[in-house]
Design a protein around this motif. Sequence first.
Motif, PDB file in Angstrom:
ATOM      1  N   GLY A  54      24.302  99.384  29.243  1.00 27.62           N
ATOM      2  CA  GLY A  54      23.422  98.499  29.998  1.00 27.62           C
ATOM      3  C   GLY A  54      21.963  98.548  29.593  1.00 27.62           C
ATOM      4  N   GLY A  55      21.130  97.933  30.440  1.00 28.20           N
ATOM      5  CA  GLY A  55      19.692  97.918  30.201  1.00 28.20           C
ATOM      6  C   GLY A  55      19.075  99.295  30.334  1.00 28.20           C
ATOM      7  N   ARG A  56      19.597 100.080  31.275  1.00 25.93           N
ATOM      8  CA  ARG A  56      19.120 101.453  31.446  1.00 25.93           C
ATOM      9  C   ARG A  56      19.326 102.256  30.166  1.00 25.93           C
ATOM     10  NH1 ARG A  56      22.218 103.203  35.991  1.00 25.93           N
ATOM     11  NH2 ARG A  56      23.901 102.512  34.652  1.00 25.93           N
ATOM     12  N   GLU A  57      20.519 102.118  29.571  1.00 24.82           N
ATOM     13  CA  GLU A  57      20.824 102.875  28.357  1.00 24.82           C
ATOM     14  C   GLU A  57      20.004 102.398  27.171  1.00 24.82           C
ATOM     15  OE1 GLU A  57      23.383 103.483  31.406  1.00 24.82           O
ATOM     16  OE2 GLU A  57      23.511 101.571  30.372  1.00 24.82           O
ATOM     17  N   GLY A 110      27.014 100.787  23.768  1.00 23.05           N
ATOM     18  CA  GLY A 110      25.842  99.971  23.423  1.00 23.05           C
ATOM     19  C   GLY A 110      26.043  98.496  23.721  1.00 23.05           C
ATOM     20  N   ASN A 111      25.077  97.675  23.275  1.00 23.14           N
ATOM     21  CA  ASN A 111      25.127  96.228  23.523  1.00 23.14           C
ATOM     22  C   ASN A 111      24.497  95.487  22.351  1.00 23.14           C
ATOM     23  OD1 ASN A 111      22.230  96.222  23.939  1.00 23.14           O
ATOM     24  ND2 ASN A 111      22.571  96.889  26.055  1.00 23.14           N
ATOM     25  N   ASN A 157      31.579 102.539  19.060  1.00 23.54           N
ATOM     26  CA  ASN A 157      32.539 101.855  19.924  1.00 23.54           C
ATOM     27  C   ASN A 157      33.488 102.840  20.618  1.00 23.54           C
ATOM     28  OD1 ASN A 157      33.778  99.788  21.234  1.00 23.54           O
ATOM     29  ND2 ASN A 157      35.098  99.215  19.520  1.00 23.54           N
ATOM     30  N   LEU A 158      32.919 103.663  21.496  1.00 26.97           N
ATOM     31  CA  LEU A 158      33.693 104.650  22.250  1.00 26.97           C
ATOM     32  C   LEU A 158      33.236 104.659  23.698  1.00 26.97           C
ATOM     33  CD1 LEU A 158      33.441 107.746  19.848  1.00 26.97           C
ATOM     34  CD2 LEU A 158      35.466 106.314  20.160  1.00 26.97           C
ATOM     35  N   SER A 159      34.175 104.890  24.608  1.00 26.38           N
ATOM     36  CA  SER A 159      33.772 105.070  26.005  1.00 26.38           C
ATOM     37  C   SER A 159      34.585 106.168  26.695  1.00 26.38           C
ATOM     38  CB  SER A 159      33.883 103.754  26.783  1.00 26.38           C
ATOM     39  OG  SER A 159      35.166 103.204  26.619  1.00 26.38           O
ATOM     40  N   HIS A 199      17.994  94.868  26.528  1.00 27.47           N
ATOM     41  CA  HIS A 199      19.260  94.143  26.665  1.00 27.47           C
ATOM     42  C   HIS A 199      20.207  94.880  27.592  1.00 27.47           C
ATOM     43  CE1 HIS A 199      18.834  91.450  22.931  1.00 27.47           C
ATOM     44  NE2 HIS A 199      17.721  92.166  23.002  1.00 27.47           N
ATOM     45  N   ALA A 200      21.030  94.116  28.320  1.00 30.45           N
ATOM     46  CA  ALA A 200      22.065  94.701  29.178  1.00 30.45           C
ATOM     47  C   ALA A 200      23.394  94.022  28.863  1.00 30.45           C
ATOM     48  CB  ALA A 200      21.679  94.556  30.639  1.00 30.45           C
ATOM     49  N   GLY A 201      23.585  92.807  29.402  1.00 33.18           N
ATOM     50  CA  GLY A 201      24.837  92.084  29.138  1.00 33.18           C
ATOM     51  C   GLY A 201      24.699  91.152  27.958  1.00 33.18           C
TER      52      GLY A 201
END
Length: 422
Positions: free
Chosen positions: A9-12, A33-34, A47-49, A363-365
């Motif tokens: 998100g935007g915070r990250e 990330g975004n 690309n990991l969560s 950036h967030a979404g």
Amino acid sequence: MKILVVGSGGREHALAWKLAQSERVQMVYVAPGNGGTARDVRLQNVNLSDPAALADYAEQEHIGVTVVGPEVPLAAGIVNLFRARGLKIFGPTKEAAQLESSKDFAKAFMQRHGIPTAKYQTFADAAQAHAYVDANGAPIVIKADGLAAGKGVVVAMTLDEAHQAVDHMLSDNRLGDAGARIVIEEFLAGEEASFIVMCDGKNVLPLATSQDHKRLQDADQGPNTGGMGAYSPAPIVTPAMHARVMREIINPTIQGMAKDGIVFTGFLYAGLMIDAQGNPKTLEFNCRMGDPETQPIMSRLKSDLVNVMEHAVNGTLDAVELDWDRRTAVGVVMAADGYPDHPRKGDVIDGIPAEGPECVVFHAGTAERDGKLVTSGGRVLCVVGLGDSVKMAQKRAYEAVDQIKFAGAQFRRDIGWRGLKH
């Protein structure tokens, strides 16, 4: 040194952006990330969560410290997992994260330790909840017990709204497990503020104050959202109020957790309501930085965040003094068409201005698609303007907002309005 930031998100984006400014950093990885973190040469998306996969990655890449942004991996125990493998990570354990992941846990904790908050009761039975609403009247606040991505709180101004919210959560199961239990609490009037600190288990380091704007539309109208903008500092938190919040809310929380056998590490966010007489009460706890508060706060931080994080994971935050930009930062969220209920995805985004000393866009979404930047979530961007006053910071933020184009963009025109009154 390599750093890993968990989240999208935007915070990250704001945390990674700030960490990347340190001369000691070789690379900041953002997982997943975004579109904005993908476009920044100092950052690299991973690309990991999955927490276990992230721990494997941190080991393979010799990550110096991992910083967790969102609440879901914290509630799932990512900190416990990393620590069990000897990996340095900043955030609360699964046990400590219950302050956010369960409203009932947090309210019972506050009651037990004498931390000022609204009167409440917890219900799993709809009939009992309806009876309690009728007995107490409106306005009244209905909250889902579990994590609901900022959409689990209804401030009901009428009995009809309150009963609807009870049915929505308990009878219709619209929020799934998160709403299987609800907390109903008294309505508190006043002015809200976000009070965020870092904690290393014993030492507490306060960050700059801020104020969030939860409602979708100007003048605090429309549905509650994850947050439509924020500004820092928040004038309502005077030096005297700051000292009082530390004394009555923050320190008793950290000490209370320790008494309960849970050492608190990580960001602790107390959402405050300050009444007309200047008495603060705790609306909620988050066990992470706020979003969108992080964006204006990070825009004002002048200290090396990597050094701060190292002290945080080593238990030496008492050796840190933070240096802040004296200017005000105003962050305006631009949300997708249909947000908060049914945000549309895939709209092309144009016109984002280049980063400068007076404006930065987080950036967030967003996502990259065929070389174009497109919307991929409810809250799309947070546009931060900096200036010597709230009015100047607002002007700079909105000049940038007006340049950015995507179909159906929604944003408020009054972020920081309470700050103008002060």
